[in-house]
Write a protein that holds these residues in place. Structure first.
Motif, short mmCIF file in Angstrom:
data_model
loop_
_atom_site.label_atom_id
_atom_site.label_comp_id
_atom_site.label_asym_id
_atom_site.label_seq_id
_atom_site.Cartn_x
_atom_site.Cartn_y
_atom_site.Cartn_z
N LEU A 14 0.83 -1.20 0.00
CA LEU A 14 0.00 0.00 0.00
C LEU A 14 0.86 1.25 0.00
CD1 LEU A 14 -2.79 1.13 0.04
CD2 LEU A 14 -2.73 1.10 2.52
N LYS A 47 0.86 4.31 -2.65
CA LYS A 47 0.68 5.71 -2.26
C LYS A 47 1.88 6.54 -2.69
CE LYS A 47 -0.37 4.88 2.08
NZ LYS A 47 -0.59 5.30 3.47
N THR A 71 2.45 8.66 -5.98
CA THR A 71 2.04 10.05 -6.16
C THR A 71 3.24 10.99 -6.19
OG1 THR A 71 1.77 10.20 -3.77
CG2 THR A 71 -0.20 9.79 -5.06
N MET A 125 -2.55 11.55 -9.32
CA MET A 125 -2.38 12.78 -8.54
C MET A 125 -2.04 13.95 -9.44
SD MET A 125 -2.62 13.22 -5.28
CE MET A 125 -3.35 14.81 -5.25
N GLU A 173 -4.31 17.10 -10.18
CA GLU A 173 -3.91 18.47 -9.88
C GLU A 173 -4.18 19.39 -11.05
OE1 GLU A 173 0.22 19.12 -9.60
OE2 GLU A 173 -0.01 21.16 -8.87
N SER A 183 -12.10 21.75 -6.98
CA SER A 183 -11.08 21.09 -6.16
C SER A 183 -11.68 19.99 -5.29
CB SER A 183 -10.36 22.12 -5.30
OG SER A 183 -11.27 23.07 -4.80
N ILE A 184 -12.85 20.24 -4.70
CA ILE A 184 -13.41 19.26 -3.76
C ILE A 184 -13.73 17.95 -4.48
CG2 ILE A 184 -15.22 18.78 -2.12
CD1 ILE A 184 -15.49 21.73 -1.65
N ILE A 233 -10.47 16.06 -5.58
CA ILE A 233 -9.77 15.44 -4.45
C ILE A 233 -10.56 14.25 -3.92
CG2 ILE A 233 -8.93 15.80 -2.13
CD1 ILE A 233 -7.24 17.58 -3.36
N VAL A 291 -9.84 11.35 -6.18
CA VAL A 291 -8.50 10.81 -5.98
C VAL A 291 -8.45 10.00 -4.69
CG1 VAL A 291 -6.12 11.42 -5.50
CG2 VAL A 291 -7.34 12.57 -7.33
N MET A 292 -9.03 10.56 -3.60
CA MET A 292 -8.98 9.85 -2.33
C MET A 292 -9.79 8.57 -2.39
SD MET A 292 -8.72 12.93 0.46
CE MET A 292 -9.67 12.09 1.62
N PHE A 311 -7.68 5.85 -3.92
CA PHE A 311 -6.69 5.25 -3.03
C PHE A 311 -7.33 4.41 -1.94
CE2 PHE A 311 -2.65 6.30 -4.46
CZ PHE A 311 -2.73 7.51 -5.11
N LEU A 312 -8.50 4.82 -1.45
CA LEU A 312 -9.17 4.01 -0.44
C LEU A 312 -9.60 2.68 -1.02
CD1 LEU A 312 -11.17 6.75 1.44
CD2 LEU A 312 -9.26 5.40 2.29
N SER A 335 -6.55 0.57 -1.31
CA SER A 335 -6.16 0.14 0.03
C SER A 335 -7.01 -1.04 0.47
CB SER A 335 -6.31 1.31 0.98
OG SER A 335 -6.39 0.86 2.30
#
Lengths: 366, 246, 340
Positions: free
Chosen positions: A300, A304, A307, A318, A322, A331-332, A335, A338-339, A342-343, A346
């Motif tokens: 993991l 990560k 990035t 990432m 950007e 932006s919200i 992001i 993207v998060m 990754f979750l 994970s």
């Protein structure tokens, strides 16, 4: 009422209400500010922007992508694929190198173990970003395309490593399918002659005309055309991360092996096993159970760490995120996407390793 | 201060599907010394752990010194102040000295000043015959000494009732006597004691009543001399046979 | 002794081949490095033209740029202040390496030292001119981000760890688990981006924290999640009997946690705590990506100077040496603390 408040259960719920209430208030305040600020800057909310045409130039992409025609959604998808590509290659290589170094660390050969220990110490005590930058600047020092190094059909220059590529045809698909079926059979069967089945895919390929055309890289102008290119950005990222993560995996493998009681080594030695045989047949299978959880963590971490590509110009999720963020102002949403990616990764990695752990626990439990 | 120290009525407790305590009723008078014995798994430890709420009972009533044990936080605190407990594994706080182990609760819970608490603790350590160990740490003491510190720590709260959960089971044989001597001396002062133990000699010498438990119920109880000489039920006969053999 | 060495290095034919190969690689590598760095290397007085002439190492770049790399854009005459700051941090780390010093007092020493550091960096009193945060840079930024990050994250981490183990409050436990898993599942780069781009969005109009503060907030939230897991490990390692004895004595929840549980749990996890700090120290280099001038960024920016641009390896080696010195010391300290 005061009697009610003295009950343990009621108190627990009151505390929970207070804490959650406080958090809820904080979130409500933050959301309110965000809504106001977004409105003031005339930025829409929602994921509609994903359909707009993206003006993002993307240097390498596994799927087709045309700047200013393809959508932002597609651009982000390219980012996801790029990240997964780097992570997958990185995990496999880091695992191989890390295991080798971990075993070397415990070797009776003093030189080997000292080298392995220094390798691990040097790599773990410097930041991965610094290592990436060093690898990248080393790759930049390769000669330009016109003075590229040739090793047969393979070409190395500061534009990357270019490999000749097989022109994929139906015959190859058929052979691949045959290989998968044969592999499944070999895995499950215990017959002694099952390894001989590996010639079946070859026969299939031969029967369908045995096509073997290679696309070779050819120099046109200042760059090469054709073949498969491994860009210096991708190479720097993968090499840098593989080397860095392998140091951590080496330590995990080492402590896993050292966790196996000495009695196992002694018993195997008494039975006449060599050191290599003991490792392969007795120690590593047991050590695997100890190694798996921290290994999942390292895989993991590698994913990560891809990035960091932002700093050397490889366009992972990432980096594209950007650029999207800067161009659309959303932006919200960006992001969050993207998060979320990754979750999910994970969860997938922990889940995968968890399945492996349960399988190991069932087979050969102590 | 009532006559009855601990009143247990129809106590029930289960762990999931397993019922550990089935309909226990027991009454302990102030100043009475009760020994609870029985085979492992009989629920004797669970019983006394329910008295100071280390385990939550599922049914029935527990009344300690006139205060009923419920979810009420104030009642629980009052009960825990007045009930002291000594554990099988001592459970001393390893990061505090012997003296600090004994003064922690009086200072924090009863609000005593440090000086008063230390004076009280030193007196108790003298009573359990290890005043010279006051500044040492639990890891530096033998098992028997640690258990005596644990007894002093519990007594520092000036409880009205003392619970003992197999206090000598984790000790080497040569140290059992020193702890039992301390408990005998304590019994001599009129303290209400509930002791879960296998030490039948102690029971014979000190107990006013012995309660035999098996399978989550009280099978027999009575004066030790009578109970040991003439066990009425077969279960108690088997148990005594096994204990006295070993 | 020679015989023993021969046996280990040339025990079997595999071992011998490995020894020969490794020795060859090491010899070539060491010889090449020495040749580049020392034999053909140019000292501090050289000019870029001289260095370019024969391709040897150009250590002049360090002589030229070391102040910028170490102190960033801090005013030249006042650079003794960040130098002292670095000294304070070195002393702090040195003191914390001894198990004997790990008492509650140590927490206060850390907080006090950080206050002194911040006062020195800002100035504005006792004749020292005021220097705003955007002029800070280099090694002090790296040290500040990691140290302040850990110190402020620690109380939050303890609360989250306790919250995660609160059996009677499932909602609080869920929130703590969510926080830890969320922060540990996403890269620090993403969090830094969030802080640098999104933080002004979530604050009322006009409140615009500067870049250093934004990065610091991200690092605090990041560190707290990892520290929480370390503390939770310590809490789990304590035997249940400790909780039971405290309960039986009548101690309340917070009295138990503060006087019995946490002192033991934290003492147990000192080595992993130091390891987490070391990781954070390396991770501060990521602020390169949001344009904050820490040690690594200062090195990279120093190389942007076209005159010295070709000499990246020298600067990178200097940076590697500095990071290595700190991290090696920290990992040795962690091992020492584990043993005692």
């Amino acid at each position: 009422m005061s009697g009610l408040l003295r009950s343990e259960r009621v108190r627990a719920w009151v505390w929970q209400a207070v804490i959650l209430g406080g958090l809820g208030l904080l979130i409500w305040w933050l959301a309110g500010n965000a809504a106001r600020n977004l409105a003031a800057r005339h930025i829409a909310t929602g994921f509609g922007f994903l359909d707009n045409a993206a003006a993002i130039p993307i240097a390498e992409s596994p799927i087709s992508y045309v700047p200013s025609e393809s959508s932002y959604g597609r651009a982000l998808a390219v980012g996801v694929l790029n990240t997964l590509k780097a992570s997958a290659v990185g995990i496999v290589l880091a695992m191989l190198i890390g295991t080798a170094v971990g075993i070397a660390r415990l070797s009776p050969n003093r030189l080997a173990s000292v080298c392995a220990a220094s390798y691990v110490e040097l790599l773990r005590d410097t930041p991965p970003l610094l290592q990436l930058l060093m690898w990248y600047s080393a790759l930049q020092a390769l000669p330009a395309a016109r003075q590229a190094l040739h090793a047969g059909p393979v070409v190395l220059s500061n534009r990357g490593l270019i490999l000749p590529v097989l022109e994929w045809q139906t015959a190859h698909w058929a052979a691949l399918a045959a290989l998968v079926i044969v592999a499944g059979f070999i895995w499950r069967s215990a017959a002694r002659w099952r390894w001989a089945l590996l010639c079946v895919p070859m026969l299939v390929w031969a029967a369908m005309g045995a096509p073997f055309e290679m696309e070779r890289p050819v120099l046109r102008g200042f760059n090469f055309v054709g073949g498969m290119t491994l860009s210096p950005e991708f190479a720097a990222l993968v090499v840098g991360l593989v080397v860095y993560t392998s140091a951590y995996i080496a330590e995990i493998v080492r402590s896993g092996i050292q966790a196996i009681p000495k009695g196992q080594w002694e018993a195997a030695g008494a039975l006449g096993f060599s050191r290599a045989q003991t490792l392969r047949l007795v120690i590593l299978p047991q050590a695997l159970r100890v190694i798996l959880p921290p290994l999942a963590s390292e895989f993991l971490n590698l994913t990560k760490n891809t990035t960091l590509a932002v700093a050397i110009g490889y366009q992972d999720i990432m980096s594209i995120g950007e650029t999207t963020l800067n161009q659309t102002g959303q932006s919200i949403e960006t992001i969050v996407l993207v998060m979320a990616f990754f979750l999910i990764v994970s969860l997938a990695i922990s889940g995968g390793i968890g399945v492996l752990e349960t399988r190991l626990a069932r087979v050969g439990a102590r | 201060m009532s006559d009855i120290a601990v009143q247990i009525e129809h106590l029930k407790k289960s762990y999931g599907a397993v019922q550990v305590l089935r309909d226990i009723s027991l009454s302990v008078a102030t100043g009475e010394r009760v020994v609870i014995c029985g085979p492992s798994g009989s629920g004797k430890s669970t019983l006394i752990r329910c008295i100071n709420r280390l385990e939550r009972h599922d049914g029935g009533r527990i009344v300690v010194d006139g205060v009923e044990l419920t979810d009420d936080v104030r009642a629980l605190r009052a009960i825990r102040r007045d009930v002291g407990m000594v554990f099988q594994n001592f459970n001393l706080f390893p990061h505090l000295s012997v003296l600090e182990n004994c003064t922690l609760a009086p200072i924090q819970v009863r609000g005593m000043s440090k000086a008063a608490a230390e004076e009280l603790a030193m007196g108790l350590l003298a009573r359990v015959r290890i005043p010279e160990q006051a500044r040492k740490f639990p890891a530096q003491l033998s098992g028997g000494q640690q258990q005596r510190v644990a007894i002093a720590r519990a007594l520092a709260m000036q409880p009205r009732i003392m619970l003992f959960d197999e206090p000598t089971s984790a000790l080497d044989p040569e140290m059992i006597k020193e702890v039992l001597d301390t408990m005998i001396e304590l019994a001599g002062t009129g303290m209400t004691m509930l002791v879960v133990t296998h030490e039948m000699g102690f029971a014979r010498q000190v107990a006013d009543r012995v309660v035999f438990m098996d399978g989550g119920e009280i099978v027999e109880q009575g004066v030790p001399a009578a109970l040991f000489a003439n066990p009425r039920t077969e279960r108690l006969q088997n148990f005594l046979g096994r204990i006295l053999q070993g | 002794m020679i015989a023993a060495l021969r046996k280990t290095l040339f025990g079997g034919w595999v071992s011998s081949i490995v020894t020969v190969l490794l020795a060859l690689v090491l010899w070539r590598g060491a010889a090449g490095l020495l040749d580049w760095a020392v034999v053909r290397g140019h000292g501090f007085g050289a000019t870029p033209a001289m260095c370019r002439a024969d391709g040897g190492a150009c250590w002049a770049v360090i002589g030229e740029k070391y102040r910028f790399i170490l102190f960033g854009r801090y005013p030249y005459e006042a650079q003794w202040r960040p130098a002292i700051v670095i000294g304070v941090f070195l002393a702090l780390f040195g003191v914390s390496a001894f198990r004997a010093c790990w008492r509650p007092m140590l927490g206060l020493v850390w907080v006090g030292a950080l206050a002194i550091v911040l006062a020195l960096m800002w100035g504005g009193f006792a004749g020292m001119e005021y220097v705003p945060q955007d002029s800070w840079g280099g090694l002090p930024i790296t040290l500040l981000l990691s140290s302040v990050g850990c110190v402020l994250a620690f109380p939050l981490a303890v609360l989250v760890a306790l919250g995660r183990r609160a059996r009677s409050m499932p909602a609080v436990r869920a929130v703590c688990v969510l926080y830890v898993e969320l922060v540990r599942g996403v890269p620090l780069v993403a969090l830094l981006f969030m802080a640098s781009v999104m933080l002004p969005l979530f604050l009322p109009e006009g409140l615009n924290p500067d870049k250093l503060l934004r990065a610091q907030v991200a690092i605090i939230l990041f560190a707290a999640a990892y520290l929480a897991e370390v503390v939770r490990g310590g809490l789990q390692a304590l035997p249940r009997g400790q909780y039971e004895a405290a309960d039986a004595l009548g101690l309340s929840y917070w009295q138990t946690q503060l006087r019995v549980i946490l002192p033991q749990a934290l003492r147990l996890v000192v080595p992993p705590l130091v390891n987490t700090f070391t990781g954070l120290f390396k991770d501060t280099s990521l602020v390169l990506i949001i344009g904050l001038l820490d040690l690594l960024t200062a090195g990279k920016v120093a190389l942007a100077d076209p005159v010295w641009q070709p000499f990246g390896e020298e600067v990178y080696l200097l940076l590697a040496a500095i990071y290595f010195a700190f991290c090696f010391f920290l990992s040795r300290a962690s091992r020492r603390l584990e043993a005692s």
